[in-house]
Enzyme design. Sequence first.
Site, mmCIF file in Angstrom:
data_model
loop_
_atom_site.group_PDB
_atom_site.id
_atom_site.type_symbol
_atom_site.label_atom_id
_atom_site.label_comp_id
_atom_site.label_asym_id
_atom_site.label_seq_id
_atom_site.Cartn_x
_atom_site.Cartn_y
_atom_site.Cartn_z
ATOM 1 N N CYS A 162 0.837 -1.202 0.000
ATOM 2 C CA CYS A 162 0.000 0.000 0.000
ATOM 3 C C CYS A 162 0.873 1.254 0.000
ATOM 4 C CB CYS A 162 -0.978 -0.034 1.172
ATOM 5 S SG CYS A 162 -2.340 1.151 0.972
ATOM 6 N N HIS A 172 -3.688 -5.064 0.496
ATOM 7 C CA HIS A 172 -3.199 -5.478 1.812
ATOM 8 C C HIS A 172 -3.320 -7.000 1.965
ATOM 9 C CE1 HIS A 172 -2.469 -1.713 4.090
ATOM 10 N NE2 HIS A 172 -3.291 -1.200 3.197
ATOM 11 N N GLU A 184 -1.837 -8.924 3.995
ATOM 12 C CA GLU A 184 -1.788 -9.340 5.398
ATOM 13 C C GLU A 184 -3.171 -9.374 6.040
ATOM 14 O OE1 GLU A 184 -2.000 -4.944 5.750
ATOM 15 O OE2 GLU A 184 -1.080 -6.367 4.356
#
Length: 244
Positions: free
Chosen positions: A122, A217, A219
């Site tokens: 990001c 993202h 994660e």
Amino acid sequence: MVDRSAIRPLIGITGRVKRAADIAGFPRGLAHAEVDLYVTDYAKAITAAGGLPVHLPQHVDPREYAGRLDGLLLSGGADVDPARYGAPLDPATGPIEPARDEFELGLVDMAVDDGLPVLGICRGLQLLNVWAGGTLHQHVPSHARYDIAPDERFDELTIEPGSLLAELYGTSHRVNSLHHQTVEHVADGWVVTARSADGAVEALEWPGHDVIAVQWHPELLPGAATDPLFAWLVERARTATARV
């Protein structure tokens, strides 16, 4: 003698500095204290991939990390100061964190000098593009999907065949969308390896270097523990460790 192949490679993770007053639960007397923080999901994903995550506090000179890390993860967060790429501040940009910009740009210098693998996520993608001479669109509200769950796969990406990213995901991939800025001018020498349906840049690579940057993202998505991006970073970091 220590078997270095059995040691988890050390992956530095960037974060941000907040005032305690801005974080719920801190005593009022600590309101002006500074707190180093980052989203734990980054560290969990690195650990699951076989790496050893370590947070990199901003007050340290980035050059002090030279020779001590095996890989670098540039995490998400505040907008990059547009002065870094010669643009006036858009009213929709901010809040900016110039000290973080300075620190992370120095970390990239260090990582490149040390030949470390780098994963930008990001803001990390945006920072890498600016570091290399590129620019950003300062406000693209259609990509800021904070109205839906952060683990919802909103965007269908088209990935460039033959890229590192295609080796990891194939030529299409569904992702979340939690940003309001995107790449405008791509830095010279870098290549776009994924785009969203509206044509926005979703991934960059730097040919000849172990660098991948993505706008989404990973994660926060289901399956983060086995996401191939984190496995790639840890494996390349393990290779860097083996060179020592």
